[in-house]
Scaffold this motif. Structure first.
Motif, short mmCIF file in Angstrom:
data_model
loop_
_atom_site.label_atom_id
_atom_site.label_comp_id
_atom_site.label_asym_id
_atom_site.label_seq_id
_atom_site.Cartn_x
_atom_site.Cartn_y
_atom_site.Cartn_z
N GLN A 136 1.19 -0.91 0.41
CA GLN A 136 -0.19 0.43 -0.30
C GLN A 136 0.54 0.97 0.04
O GLN A 136 0.62 2.49 -0.55
CB GLN A 136 -0.92 0.14 1.21
CG GLN A 136 -1.83 -1.37 1.61
CD GLN A 136 -2.45 -1.34 2.50
OE1 GLN A 136 -2.57 -1.40 3.38
NE2 GLN A 136 -3.54 -2.79 2.47
N ALA A 137 2.13 1.41 1.01
CA ALA A 137 2.81 2.65 1.08
C ALA A 137 3.58 3.19 -0.61
O ALA A 137 3.90 4.12 -1.34
CB ALA A 137 3.86 2.00 1.80
N LEU A 138 3.80 1.65 -1.52
CA LEU A 138 4.44 1.41 -2.68
C LEU A 138 3.44 1.84 -3.63
O LEU A 138 3.46 3.10 -4.54
CB LEU A 138 4.92 0.27 -3.36
CG LEU A 138 5.62 -0.07 -5.12
CD1 LEU A 138 6.82 0.63 -4.64
CD2 LEU A 138 5.36 -1.32 -5.10
N ALA A 139 2.19 2.09 -3.87
CA ALA A 139 0.73 2.01 -4.15
C ALA A 139 0.87 3.06 -3.91
O ALA A 139 0.75 3.95 -5.42
CB ALA A 139 -0.01 1.18 -3.72
N ALA A 140 0.42 3.81 -3.43
CA ALA A 140 0.62 5.53 -2.62
C ALA A 140 1.70 6.05 -3.75
O ALA A 140 1.81 7.39 -3.97
CB ALA A 140 0.51 5.48 -1.17
N LEU A 186 1.92 11.30 0.68
CA LEU A 186 2.13 10.37 1.27
C LEU A 186 1.22 9.53 1.67
O LEU A 186 0.28 8.23 1.70
CB LEU A 186 3.98 9.57 1.24
CG LEU A 186 3.46 8.04 1.63
CD1 LEU A 186 3.63 7.65 -0.28
CD2 LEU A 186 5.17 7.57 1.78
N SER A 187 1.60 9.87 3.38
CA SER A 187 0.93 8.68 4.35
C SER A 187 -1.11 9.30 3.83
O SER A 187 -1.50 7.87 4.32
CB SER A 187 0.90 9.89 5.81
OG SER A 187 0.80 10.51 5.31
N TRP A 188 -1.19 9.82 3.77
CA TRP A 188 -2.43 10.20 3.18
C TRP A 188 -3.27 9.11 2.39
O TRP A 188 -3.73 8.63 2.24
CB TRP A 188 -2.94 11.53 2.94
CG TRP A 188 -4.73 11.96 2.56
CD1 TRP A 188 -5.40 12.17 3.38
CD2 TRP A 188 -5.12 11.62 1.84
NE1 TRP A 188 -7.22 12.04 2.92
CE2 TRP A 188 -6.35 12.11 1.98
CE3 TRP A 188 -4.45 11.95 0.03
CZ2 TRP A 188 -7.52 11.90 0.50
CZ3 TRP A 188 -5.73 11.37 -0.55
CH2 TRP A 188 -7.38 11.72 -0.74
N ALA A 189 -2.74 9.59 1.42
CA ALA A 189 -2.66 8.17 -0.13
C ALA A 189 -2.49 6.61 0.46
O ALA A 189 -3.69 6.17 0.25
CB ALA A 189 -1.83 9.31 -1.21
N ALA A 190 -1.96 6.74 1.48
CA ALA A 190 -1.48 4.74 2.00
C ALA A 190 -2.14 4.97 2.25
O ALA A 190 -3.22 3.60 2.19
CB ALA A 190 0.02 4.97 2.52
N MET A 191 -3.18 5.64 3.44
CA MET A 191 -4.41 5.58 3.98
C MET A 191 -5.84 5.40 3.68
O MET A 191 -6.62 4.61 3.81
CB MET A 191 -4.35 6.32 5.16
CG MET A 191 -5.40 6.37 6.61
SD MET A 191 -6.09 4.57 6.91
CE MET A 191 -3.91 4.50 7.84
N PHE A 192 -5.35 5.99 2.63
CA PHE A 192 -6.61 5.73 1.56
C PHE A 192 -6.64 4.87 0.73
O PHE A 192 -7.89 4.11 1.22
CB PHE A 192 -6.74 7.86 0.39
CG PHE A 192 -8.62 7.64 -0.07
CD1 PHE A 192 -9.07 7.23 0.53
CD2 PHE A 192 -7.75 7.83 -1.36
CE1 PHE A 192 -10.45 7.27 0.09
CE2 PHE A 192 -9.03 8.51 -1.58
CZ PHE A 192 -9.86 8.35 -1.14
#
Length: 414
Positions: free
Chosen positions: A230-234, A294-300
């Protein structure tokens, strides 16, 4: 669906014919268990309903195909590893049916499984092509792994495939498509000449760094649950969004391919053969994505993944059973224009470097033309393992150039 493994020729390989002969014998054994792959598609038409039923007939056709091909003169292992740009479209020739405009429906007359061995100057490329109607990436790698183990004399009874159709309660085994003639739903396509494909390598340390960054500066108490993928995809979502440089009110879509096997009760094992993939779709406006980082996108993305549970999986299965249809991904190009969603496929968990076929560990993996689609991203574990990742990205040429010129993005690339 096509995936290929590139091997350096070991000194012990006295003749390519030795490899071909052993592979032929191994396939004949493997296909006893993976028997639908040796069949063809068939269709029954229901004139009164203006409908048809497409199914797999294991007894139809001459079986799966094994091809021995000569590589393009002078092409070496190094050429394939180091040159994955537009000129690398020659790799399509390393797969049977690598020509354009072949679609799943062609499984009525073409093999559902084809294996092509291409003899290179200093290497061997083994390309696997499987009709996507039959299975997903999990099933394809299941077959490749089982075939390799048989080749190496290490067959495992516990890895035999399970063929059992899964239907919503009250539906099946016949699911009628609302079409009578293939011309009503078969869509063929040409690959846009402006597309480029490149493989970016992320080391295990970089993946760990991205996950750590994604889990920080996030007010959500579940930020610790964000996965490496998920971190990579974000990160890729943000990076491609910057490269596209769209207006702030534009939608930036990101779709993740999810394996639905764990979403059944009880969960289905990975050996359950079939096409168990669901696209988890998330959308953000460009300004939100760029502003929140990044952190927002990964959490989304994480919330989207968590929202797809056993209940939603069964609701999706019921909806598809009630209204069967055909929705080719290639229609997305016309629907989204130059801003199609990023579609992630593949998996960091696939054992892509396990199959050896007596050739040692593969040098790298490659795909054929079927993944050449604007916004398509294929994720594979890196050769060195340990959490490293190879990410194959397909974008329009000018967007790829912008991505390669992005210092922030390239600083993470090994």
């Amino acid at each position: 669906m096509d995936r290929g493994l590139l091997y350096a020729k070991p000194p012990s390989l006295s003749s390519i014919n030795f490899l071909i002969d052993n592979l032929k014998e191994s396939m004949s054994i493997a296909l006893v268990d993976f028997y639908p792959l040796a069949g063809r598609l068939s269709t029954i038409k229901y004139e009164d309903d203006h409908a048809s039923w497409v199914y797999v007939d294991p007894n139809k056709g001459p079986g799966a195909t094994l091809i021995h091909a000569s590589g393009i003169e002078g092409v070496t292992v190094s050429d394939i590893v180091t040159c994955y740009e537009s000129s690398s479209r020659f790799i399509w020739s390393f797969f049977d049916m690598g020509e354009l405009k072949v679609v799943n429906h062609d499984g009525h007359t073409r093999p559902l499984l084809s294996v092509q061995v291409t003899d290179l100057v200093d290497g061997v490329f083994i390309g696997f092509t499987m009709n996507h109607c039959l299975g997903d990436g999990t099933s394809l790698w299941h077959f490749i792994t089982a075939l390799s183990k048989i080749f190496m004399g290490r067959g495992d009874e516990n890895e035999k495939p399970i063929f059992k159709a899964v239907f919503a309660d009250g539906y099946g085994p016949v699911l009628k498509l609302p079409y009578l003639d293939p011309t009503e739903y078969v869509t063929r396509f040409d690959v846009d000449p402006q597309l480029r494909v490149r493989v970016f390598h992320f080391s295990a340390d970089v993946i760990a760094k991205l996950k750590d960054q994604a889990r920080k500066n996030n007010n959500n108490n579940n930020n610790h649950a964000i996965s490496s993928f998920q971190a990579l995809a974000a990160f890729m979502w943000l990076s491609v969004a910057r490269a596209r440089n769209l207006p702030s009110d534009s939608d930036m879509n990101c779709w993740l391919s999810a394996d639905t096997r764990p979403k059944y009760d009880p969960p289905l094992p990975n050996t359950h053969f079939g096409n168990f993939v669901h696209l988890i779709r998330v959308t953000s406006k460009m300004d939100n994505l760029m502003k929140n980082g990044l952190s927002w996108a990964a959490m989304f993305l994480h919330q989207g993944v968590m929202g797809f549970d056993e209940k939603s999986n069964m609701a999706n299965l019921k909806a598809r059973s009630e209204s069967p249809d055909v929705a080719p991904l290639m229609k997305l190009r016309n629907f989204f224009g130059t801003n199609p969603p990023l579609i992630f496929s593949g998996s960091m968990r696939f054992d892509t470097y396990g199959p050896e076929f007596g050739l040692g560990r593969a040098v790298t993996t490659r795909t054929g033309y079927s993944t050449w689609m604007n916004g398509r991203i294929v994720v594979d574990p890196g050769r060195e393992g340990g959490g490293s990742v190879d990410v194959q990205v397909c974008l329009l040429s000018d967007i790829m150039t912008a991505l390669e010129s992005d210092n922030e993005f390239m600083s993470y690339i090994s």
